[in-house]
Design an enzyme around this catalytic site. Sequence first.
Site, short mmCIF file in Angstrom:
data_model
loop_
_atom_site.label_atom_id
_atom_site.label_comp_id
_atom_site.label_asym_id
_atom_site.label_seq_id
_atom_site.Cartn_x
_atom_site.Cartn_y
_atom_site.Cartn_z
N ASN A 30 0.79 -1.23 0.00
CA ASN A 30 0.00 0.00 0.00
C ASN A 30 0.83 1.28 0.00
O ASN A 30 0.32 2.35 -0.30
CB ASN A 30 -0.94 0.00 1.21
N SER A 39 -11.22 -4.51 0.11
CA SER A 39 -11.87 -3.34 0.71
C SER A 39 -12.74 -2.67 -0.34
O SER A 39 -12.32 -2.53 -1.50
CB SER A 39 -10.79 -2.38 1.21
N CYS A 44 -4.03 4.71 7.95
CA CYS A 44 -4.29 4.18 9.28
C CYS A 44 -3.15 4.46 10.25
O CYS A 44 -3.28 4.25 11.44
CB CYS A 44 -4.50 2.67 9.22
#
Lengths: 132, 388
Positions: B154, B200, B326
Amino acid sequence: MKSIKNFKIGQLISKKSYVTIEGKKIKLMDSRDKILMFMSSHCVKCLKLLPELVKVNTEQRDLYLFFSADSEDCLELKNKLFWEFEVISTTESKIEKDFNVSILPYYILVNDKNIITRLGNVEIVDDLNILS
Amino acid sequence: MNKLYFDYCSSSPLHPYIIDSYIELTKRVYSNASSFHSMGLEANEIVEGSRKDIANLLNVEPEEVYFTSGATESNNLAILGVIRGLADKKLNPHIICTATEHSSVYNCYKKLNDEDNVELTILPVDRNGRISIKLLEKSLKPNTVLVSIMHVNNETGVIQPVEEAGKLIKKSGAYFHVDGVQGFGKIHIDLSNIDLYTLSGHKIGASKGIGLSIIKKNIKFKPLMYGGGQERGVRPGTTNIPSVLSISQASKIALQDREKRYEDLTKINKWVRTVIENIPGIIINSPELEDSSPHILNFSVPGVSSALLISFLEEKGIIASSQSACSSKSNKISRVIWEMTRDHGLSSSSVRLSFHENNTYEEIEFLVSAIRSMTDDIKNRGKFSFLY
């Protein structure tokens, strides 16, 4: 000296002293109301708040900014942003060790009896109004 | 000033083809999909139809598709569910993950190791962020029960050799979990040798608050939550019907247009790469495109913190990020870049640009101008100059 962990409202502030970027020694435990601000050059929220710090009313109380950056960076910011309050160059790990603060930006309000009256994270610029 | 968004890895807007049905369904189908009245049955049909569509797209069985609240839950469910399922049957389990997993995987593994005494091997990555298949082979033990390897990283876009790893892991008898969040719709994946797979919704144009767990039928597994019988007891809780439909529609779009998307993103990535690799002071962290997905480009400006670079870019009209959304609140160092480089300067100054296939020529031109202008300002006016 026993290190103070978990600062709480109603607790006495630490007896520690620090040296500002201009070489002035300051004691946290004196007889003045004060705001301790904790910020870092690695924190986006802190960077957004830096120019707003001049809006904090320092007539009634002292403002000490503990900023995680080297002295040269702190001095540049102090001059360019016209800060009249004291700045202490530090690191995030030292902030965590001394004050048990790990999520920035953070503030601790201390009254003239050296008792912590308020503390917490500062999320947006308007949060600074509660300090004024 | 209008700002240009280059943080599509953190979250993407609802796909235009999905918005209308999402709103219409939110207004019209408000009944509980578990209710037995006609409105409940209509809701249930939408959920089961979506499940079948997703199963067809991924070449799995509908009973292997579970709807969750998002990728963090899906990853936790996969990892902790497997360990819970095995705990009373196999002593001294051993688990393996890579050093650059998303925190929703990495922290599960650390937690299992730290608090539950589960034996853990963390696979290192090379300078390009890739694991070694040979090292994976050596790390597999008779008591290895679970291996997690993300498909596409990511932060850097690095593609892991999950299909090769899958064949190896299958032979060993361990379960193989893949976090497919960033790879889905960009890089081809075959789930034949993958036992648990995470997706997701909001990364692919579906709504937020919806994710998928693919859990193959043969997996010994225990749920993490208990309640009603929704999702066959694996993930109880009232089903989020508009979001279920949205992730089904978004998955279809993601796979239908994958090759065209890959081509468009590759053009964008190559363009930005060509410009910024010639800017003094910038170091590109993402490996070459044969090893990484084109929707992500990660670079560093050593000596300037990620937070400063992101703030600088925002002042120039560009929205970018550093680490996973996050974990970007106050972390100084990117664990991913650190594991790749062992370089403090690079890992504390990384920026992630993530592109969308619909980014226009003008938008990319604006982006590269902003990066050039940022590095000029840092050099000539100082790294805090955006503040005054």
